[in-house]
Design an enzyme around this catalytic site. Sequence first.
Site, PDB file in Angstrom:
ATOM      1  N   PHE A 122       0.926  87.626  54.706  1.00  0.00           N
ATOM      2  CA  PHE A 122       1.455  87.784  56.093  1.00  0.00           C
ATOM      3  C   PHE A 122       2.835  87.167  56.057  1.00  0.00           C
ATOM      4  O   PHE A 122       2.973  85.988  55.865  1.00  0.00           O
ATOM      5  CB  PHE A 122       0.552  87.149  57.131  1.00  0.00           C
ATOM      6  CG  PHE A 122       1.107  87.440  58.519  1.00  0.00           C
ATOM      7  CD1 PHE A 122       1.057  88.566  58.991  1.00  0.00           C
ATOM      8  CD2 PHE A 122       1.830  86.495  59.240  1.00  0.00           C
ATOM      9  CE1 PHE A 122       1.575  89.083  60.250  1.00  0.00           C
ATOM     10  CE2 PHE A 122       2.601  86.723  60.300  1.00  0.00           C
ATOM     11  CZ  PHE A 122       2.426  88.070  61.043  1.00  0.00           C
TER      12      PHE A 122
ATOM     13  N   ASP B 158       6.833  81.211  51.426  1.00  0.00           N
ATOM     14  CA  ASP B 158       6.912  81.427  53.008  1.00  0.00           C
ATOM     15  C   ASP B 158       6.439  80.183  53.500  1.00  0.00           C
ATOM     16  O   ASP B 158       5.030  80.096  53.422  1.00  0.00           O
ATOM     17  CB  ASP B 158       6.354  82.691  53.401  1.00  0.00           C
ATOM     18  CG  ASP B 158       6.281  82.737  54.799  1.00  0.00           C
ATOM     19  OD1 ASP B 158       6.480  82.101  55.696  1.00  0.00           O
ATOM     20  OD2 ASP B 158       5.914  83.960  55.136  1.00  0.00           O
TER      21      ASP B 158
ATOM     22  N   LYS C  49       8.400  78.559  63.020  1.00  0.00           N
ATOM     23  CA  LYS C  49       7.416  78.125  63.660  1.00  0.00           C
ATOM     24  C   LYS C  49       7.883  76.650  64.346  1.00  0.00           C
ATOM     25  O   LYS C  49       8.536  76.284  65.219  1.00  0.00           O
ATOM     26  CB  LYS C  49       6.094  78.167  63.172  1.00  0.00           C
ATOM     27  CG  LYS C  49       5.862  79.598  62.856  1.00  0.00           C
ATOM     28  CD  LYS C  49       4.129  79.816  62.899  1.00  0.00           C
ATOM     29  CE  LYS C  49       3.923  81.317  63.241  1.00  0.00           C
ATOM     30  NZ  LYS C  49       3.377  82.057  62.125  1.00  0.00           N
TER      31      LYS C  49
HETATM   32  C1  LIG Z   1       4.113  83.393  61.738  1.00  0.00           C
HETATM   33  C2  LIG Z   1       4.395  83.712  60.301  1.00  0.00           C
HETATM   34  C3  LIG Z   1       5.353  84.756  60.082  1.00  0.00           C
HETATM   35  C4  LIG Z   1       6.139  85.371  61.230  1.00  0.00           C
HETATM   36  O1  LIG Z   1       6.948  84.675  62.035  1.00  0.00           O
HETATM   37  P1  LIG Z   1       7.273  85.061  63.409  1.00  0.00           P
HETATM   38  O2  LIG Z   1       8.179  83.822  64.144  1.00  0.00           O
HETATM   39  O3  LIG Z   1       5.751  85.563  64.334  1.00  0.00           O
HETATM   40  O4  LIG Z   1       8.072  86.441  63.286  1.00  0.00           O
HETATM   41  C5  LIG Z   1       5.722  84.919  58.958  1.00  0.00           C
HETATM   42  N1  LIG Z   1       5.239  84.294  57.854  1.00  0.00           N
HETATM   43  C6  LIG Z   1       4.178  83.244  57.953  1.00  0.00           C
HETATM   44  C7  LIG Z   1       3.312  82.746  56.829  1.00  0.00           C
HETATM   45  C8  LIG Z   1       3.781  83.162  59.218  1.00  0.00           C
HETATM   46  O5  LIG Z   1       2.717  82.464  59.539  1.00  0.00           O
END
Ligand SMILES: *Cc1c(COP(=O)(O)O)cnc(C)c1O
Length: 399
Positions: A141, A226, A255
Amino acid sequence: MASSKELIQLCETFGAHNYHPLPVVLARGEGIWVYDVEGKKYLDFLSSYSAVNQGHCHPRLVKVMREQAGKLTLTSRAFHNDQLGPFLKELCELCGYEMALPMNSGAEAVETAIKAVRRHGYTFKKIPADQAEIIVCQENFHGRTTTIVGFSTEEAYRAGFGPFTPGFKIIPFGDIKALEKAISKNTAAFLVEPIQGEAGVVVPPEGYLAQAARVCKKSNVLLVTDEIQVGFGRTGRMFCGEHENVKPDAMILGKAMAGGFYPVSAVVASKELLGVFDPGSHGSTFGGNPLAAALAREAMRIIVEERLPERAAELGHWFMEELRGLKSPHVAEVRGKGLLIGVRLKAELGGARPFCERLQREGLLCKETHRDVIRFAPPLVIAKADLEWALERIAKILK
Ligand SMILES: *Cc1c(COP(=O)(O)O)cnc(C)c1O
């Protein structure tokens, strides 16, 4: 004032139905607690997918937000602002990288990293034009843009949104042999989550990230992690890669970087990698704005000064053992790191959603992920006594 029911109805009527939230309407938050419009109090056990590691409405962030909002909020990058430079310096120092590129949402930072590694591959590896490949993992994700969902393996994220961006190779998560096999002379980077949060808190085999780093280095492939969900203390280290002493070529952050007050994301990397951008090649109207920068600076200081990674490590370890100790007949597995914990229920129960609804009635807000998994991710400012309070309620519904 309108009731929860009326407010939910407004969303149903006027909002696109791209979410299926629990039927709770929150109006106020303080630390680990949130309150619905009827005044009922809940323990937040999701932290907005780890965006509020610092707890809701942290007083230091409220103060910075008020002060900065009264001074200057947006200049665009057509001009400099007095918060951006110090923010970039402090971010680089915290992460141990030479350069940072600020954006807003996590998905935008992922897109930024994709552009960076592609251009780097063409410039330094002499990959033939438009042939660069990026290796990603099954069940990944990384966000919701069309390019990103194009390399998702989750049908719900993709269906009906093609055609997609080419240039991505998908391999199983946690499988080093598959990574070695997938690398070609045109591979620019390997993009991976140190722990797959949305896939259901999937922790790879021990040593995976360190091995991946070695394979990438040997093959002249960039490792990009990520850390949007797992970074900033969530898993018991400032960044999750630290568990295996891995320093990737780039980290993608978001985040919790601004404690839930503002969307702030960034890519941090070497001068060589982020140096591929020149004026005109990338940008964002709001990226690096003074309000975002001021908030992120304070939010990062809070993480360090309140020792949130250390708290997550200590409390998470204890809490996970307690959860395992419940020996619930419904639970197939308890997994995670720090205060990012997945409780996988047995498949025959038909999903975790009813359990989350029952936890809501008990005053604990959680969300199912990937049908069978309940994710526990409280704000990292939580006290042990409050985790004990939560544990009693979790025990009750899992018995
Ligand atoms: C939440 C998340 C994203 C995307 O972030 P947004 O601010 O919602 O665009 C990408 N990678 C990971 C692992 C995430 O948890």
